[in-house]
Design a protein around this motif. Structure first.
Motif, PDB file in Angstrom:
ATOM      1  N   ILE A 174       0.821  -1.214   0.000  1.00  0.00           N
ATOM      2  CA  ILE A 174       0.000   0.000   0.000  1.00  0.00           C
ATOM      3  C   ILE A 174       0.856   1.266   0.000  1.00  0.00           C
ATOM      4  O   ILE A 174       0.527   2.241  -0.677  1.00  0.00           O
ATOM      5  N   THR A 175       1.963   1.246   0.709  1.00  0.00           N
ATOM      6  CA  THR A 175       2.728   2.477   0.929  1.00  0.00           C
ATOM      7  C   THR A 175       3.995   2.585   0.088  1.00  0.00           C
ATOM      8  O   THR A 175       4.568   3.677  -0.015  1.00  0.00           O
ATOM      9  N   ASP A 176       4.435   1.487  -0.515  1.00  0.00           N
ATOM     10  CA  ASP A 176       5.688   1.479  -1.284  1.00  0.00           C
ATOM     11  C   ASP A 176       5.366   1.283  -2.763  1.00  0.00           C
ATOM     12  O   ASP A 176       4.957   0.190  -3.182  1.00  0.00           O
ATOM     13  N   ASP A 177       5.561   2.320  -3.557  1.00  0.00           N
ATOM     14  CA  ASP A 177       5.208   2.255  -4.974  1.00  0.00           C
ATOM     15  C   ASP A 177       6.051   1.225  -5.741  1.00  0.00           C
ATOM     16  O   ASP A 177       5.581   0.633  -6.715  1.00  0.00           O
ATOM     17  N   LYS A 178       7.291   1.003  -5.320  1.00  0.00           N
ATOM     18  CA  LYS A 178       8.133   0.003  -5.995  1.00  0.00           C
ATOM     19  C   LYS A 178       7.594  -1.402  -5.753  1.00  0.00           C
ATOM     20  O   LYS A 178       7.558  -2.230  -6.669  1.00  0.00           O
ATOM     21  N   ALA A 179       7.195  -1.675  -4.518  1.00  0.00           N
ATOM     22  CA  ALA A 179       6.612  -2.980  -4.203  1.00  0.00           C
ATOM     23  C   ALA A 179       5.318  -3.178  -4.978  1.00  0.00           C
ATOM     24  O   ALA A 179       5.037  -4.270  -5.500  1.00  0.00           O
ATOM     25  N   TRP A 180       4.527  -2.105  -5.060  1.00  0.00           N
ATOM     26  CA  TRP A 180       3.266  -2.209  -5.791  1.00  0.00           C
ATOM     27  C   TRP A 180       3.509  -2.482  -7.274  1.00  0.00           C
ATOM     28  O   TRP A 180       2.857  -3.336  -7.874  1.00  0.00           O
ATOM     29  N   ALA A 181       4.440  -1.763  -7.866  1.00  0.00           N
ATOM     30  CA  ALA A 181       4.733  -1.950  -9.290  1.00  0.00           C
ATOM     31  C   ALA A 181       5.194  -3.376  -9.578  1.00  0.00           C
ATOM     32  O   ALA A 181       4.913  -3.924 -10.643  1.00  0.00           O
ATOM     33  N   LYS A 182       5.877  -3.987  -8.623  1.00  0.00           N
ATOM     34  CA  LYS A 182       6.385  -5.351  -8.820  1.00  0.00           C
ATOM     35  C   LYS A 182       5.267  -6.384  -8.797  1.00  0.00           C
ATOM     36  O   LYS A 182       5.301  -7.368  -9.547  1.00  0.00           O
TER      37      LYS A 182
END
Length: 242
Positions: free
Chosen positions: A220-228
């Motif tokens: 939810i808070t980390d855009d890099k994790a979300w993109a992955k």
């Protein structure tokens, strides 16, 4: 950032709220019984508490709740009782996911809303055609006949996978699949895979609820994790080194 958390009074939902608070997020929660949440939440300025049953909210109410949220996380599950497993609503998780997604689409936000669904390693990601042994498929067939919550978990993920899909203008999603859930007071090392590396029925791994919450909060808070991981159904296990 504001996140709406469904199932916040449950064992994993409580952990998720705490992880989001650590990350200084603003949070809205919908709970049926306000007495089942910590007293500290009721006086926390970062938390808005809505006491209601999510499926009993009308369209206007749910649209207003969803408005202003950047993310939604669902930790909703069936109570482990006869009524919870075999009573109504049989499609608690799926109906809640559909209700929230419809509200998001009706609100037509300018930026996509993240939807994180807590699911189960016992549910296959059909987009990847994950292989299953014959005995596993046999047991799953029996679970579908005997345990309505399993069917509900499958249907909820399939709704995101097929109805929302990969190119929705308003919603992006991740379905997090923990294996056998355990309790722990602290976040430990954990591993994330696109598909199960163990048989969830005959060789289940372990996943602590707090690790699930930590991963969901990161999404939810980390855009890099979300993109992955967006548009996928990652499987989470406690690290074997722990």
């Amino acid at each position: 950032m504001t996140t709406l958390v469904l199932g916040a009074s449950g064992a994993t939902g409580k952990q998720l709220v705490e992880q989001l608070l650590i990350k200084k997020s603003n949070i809205k929660i919908i709970v049926r019984d306000i007495n089942k949440i910590p007293n500290s939440w009721k006086s926390n300025n970062n938390i808005v508490v809505i006491e209601a049953s999510v499926l009993q909210l009308n369209n206007e109410e749910i649209n207003k709740i969803v408005s202003g949220c950047n993310a939604v996380a669902s930790c909703i599950g069936h109570n482990l009782s006869w009524k919870g497993v075999y009573g109504q609503p049989r499609k608690l998780v799926t109906d809640a996911v559909r209700l929230i997604c419809n509200a998001i689409k009706e609100n037509a936000p300018n930026n996509s809303i993240k939807f994180v669904l807590m699911n189960t390693a016992g549910n296959r990601n059909r987009d990847l055609k994950e292989p299953l042994s014959f005995k596993h498929r046999l047991v799953v067939s029996l679970l579908r006949l005997l345990l309505p919550p399993h069917v509900d978990n499958e249907a909820a993920a399939d709704y995101l996978r097929t109805e929302i899909g990969q190119n929705n203008s308003f919603i992006e999603w991740v379905a997090v699949r923990p294996d056998n859930l355990t309790n722990s007071d602290n976040v430990s090392k954990y591993e994330i895979y696109p598909s199960p590396i163990r048989d969830a029925i005959f060789d289940a791994g372990k996943t602590s609820r707090i690790n699930v919450a930590h991963f969901m909060a990161n999404l939810i808070t980390d855009d890099k994790a979300w993109a992955k991981w967006k548009g996928q159904m990652p499987v989470i296990y406690n690290s074997l080194s722990e």
